[in-house]
Enzyme design. Structure first.
Site: not given
Length: 501
Positions: A221, A440, A470
């Site tokens: 991320s 995602d 995610h």
């Protein structure tokens, strides 16, 4: 909703860091070794037993913790220092490659807390690497910032994050400005020195102190943005870098919000389809529930707290991060239809890091301090109002919330931001594996290709997984896991554009 990427600072420091992000300064022309040098590179870490904190119990097993000294201001590397908390578990095999450093995103996430729980997921890497993570500057045990007390956070739950009237708008923006003042009071001078560029330099200091010639790194991320910035600053020091759940480095503040609006709506579509419902009709029904909560917050069983529209959107968003939340979301929506908001509130509390006693963690505090130093853009409320039709057309559920977030997140922030977009170009670096997931919600998969393109030809290598949730690694795809493991363990670079079904 989980920004994945974003003062009056000292002008010399601001100029240095901005040059590092937006161009090639004289300092950037120096050798990599010269950029992170000095007495701190010679320090020795005193690894020992990890201790419990107020927010995290000490991990068991063979985990060790230590403290690294880093410059407060990287333009003055021999000046005042700050402490960074590190954690590691040494390689279990005889053929050790070095350290593998992890950043799990946020920004603002604690690596010291997260890595032990991630140990089983990366067990295949543990024979070869020391598994290492840290709390970045401004986070948790590394000079962590707390902008509000638990009581103040609880009071702010009534603030409408999607204001519909001038009075609600003034309250929303006033609350945002008040949050920034609390951050400044807590962080002091550190507030101007928690940028992604600062942390990338910390990474290179860690590399040297850990005794590694190259940086082997796994970023998730926001950690992908950090990895990209590191590659730009230190291309010759890039070892094996994996970037999973990739932030789009070309998007500005509004672009990030629009990307996430699209990503969360895609995930909601997948969720509704999995329940056998028509995604369009299901979206309209959830949007209608949010409208009712905007007009009248819902009671909750066993508590005097109310489920507001903002808290409901937050809870629904959390459930988009993983299919494992979907049954919980179904139960929560069913309960809300019956007039009980407690289950949606419980989901929101998980997202907001609130424990059963009413204590809140500080991840979102650090996230805001870091991202508002990174990002120089400050969209106004007037601009947000113009964005609303477009965002609501993309997602009637998430659009309004994420549009207003662009105005409120860094409103009237005490220090200026540094750049419009992070610089991640890394000509001459070793191949970097960039992993995208088509389902995602928070970092839509289009960002993977854009990151690879920005890293440069021959550097960014894209691996795509047709999955949900995610991130991709450790999420159930043997294809993804084996490809990433082959790259990290043997240096095997897959063909650019490989797709895992």
């Amino acid at each position: 909703m989980g920004r994945c990427a974003r003062w009056t600072a000292l002008m010399a420091a601001a100029a240095l860091l901005t040059a590092g992000c937006n161009g090639t300064s004289d300092e950037e022309k120096a050798s990599d070794k010269e950029k992170t040098s000095g007495p701190l590179t010679e320090q020795r870490l005193d690894w020992g037993r990890c201790r419990s904190t107020a927010d995290s119990p000490a991990p068991g097993g063979d985990w060790q913790c230590a403290t690294l000294k880093a410059p407060l201001d990287w333009s003055k590397p021999d000046g005042e220092t700050i402490d960074l908390a590190l954690i590691r578990s040494k390689a279990r095999g005889e053929k050790r490659l070095g350290s593998l450093l992890f950043n799990f995103g946020g920004p603002g996430g604690s690596g010291v807390s997260a890595l032990p729980s991630y140990g089983d997921t990366v067990a295949a890497l543990h024979d070869t690497y020391d598994l290492v993570s840290w709390d970045p500057r401004g986070v948790a045990a590394s000079e962590g910032v707390r902008c509000r007390s638990d009581k103040e956070i609880r009071a702010a739950e009534s603030v409408d994050a999607t204001p519909d009237t001038p009075t609600e708008e003034r309250t929303y923006l006033g609350d945002a400005a008040d949050f920034g003042k609390g951050c400044q009071k807590s962080a002091g001078r550190l507030m101007a020195h928690v940028s992604t560029t600062d942390t990338a330099r910390d990474l290179d200091l860690m590399r040297q102190v850990l005794g590694d010639e190259k940086l082997h790194y796994f970023g998730v991320s926001y950690g992908t943005e950090l990895g990209g910035v590191y590659a730009h600053l230190f291309p010759k020091r890039v070892g094996r870098l994996v970037l999973d759940a990739v932030v789009d480095p070309t998007a500005d503040t509004v672009g990030h919000a629009e990307n996430q609006t699209r990503g969360f709506q895609r995930a909601l579509h997948d969720y509704l389809k999995s329940t056998g419902r028509d995604p369009g009709q299901g979206t309209r029904e959830i949007a209608a529930l949010l409208d009712r909560l905007d007009a009248q917050p819902m009671g909750t069983s066993g508590s005097d707290r109310k489920l507001t529209q903002t808290l409901a959107v937050t809870g629904i968003a959390l459930a988009m991060y993983s299919e494992s939340f979907w049954p919980q979301l179904t139960a929560a929506l069913d309960a809300a239809d019956e007039g009980d908001g407690s289950k949606l509130l419980a989901l929101a509390d998980q997202y907001n890091d609130r424990d059963p006693s009413g204590h809140y963690g500080t991840t979102t505090h650090a996230q805001r301090v870091i991202s508002c130093l990174d990002d120089k853009q400050r969209p106004t409320a007037e601009k947000t109002r113009k964005l609303l039709p477009r965002f609501k057309a993309i997602s009637p559920v998430f659009g309004e919330f994420l549009a207003w977030d662009t105005a409120g997140w860094c409103h009237d922030w005490p220090v200026s931001g540094q750049h419009d977009n992070p610089e991640v170009s890394a000509p001459g670096a070793a191949p970097v594996l960039v992993v995208g997931n088509t389902g995602d919600p928070a970092t839509p998969f289009e960002g993977a290709r854009k990151m690879a393109d920005e890293l440069g030809e021959g550097v960014g290598v894209v691996l795509t997984w047709k999955g949900k949730g995610h991130g991709a690694y450790g999420s159930g795809s043997a294809c993804v896991d084996s490809t990433v493991n082959a790259y990290l363990l043997r240096g095997t670079v897959p063909q650019d554009g490989k797709v895992c079904p």
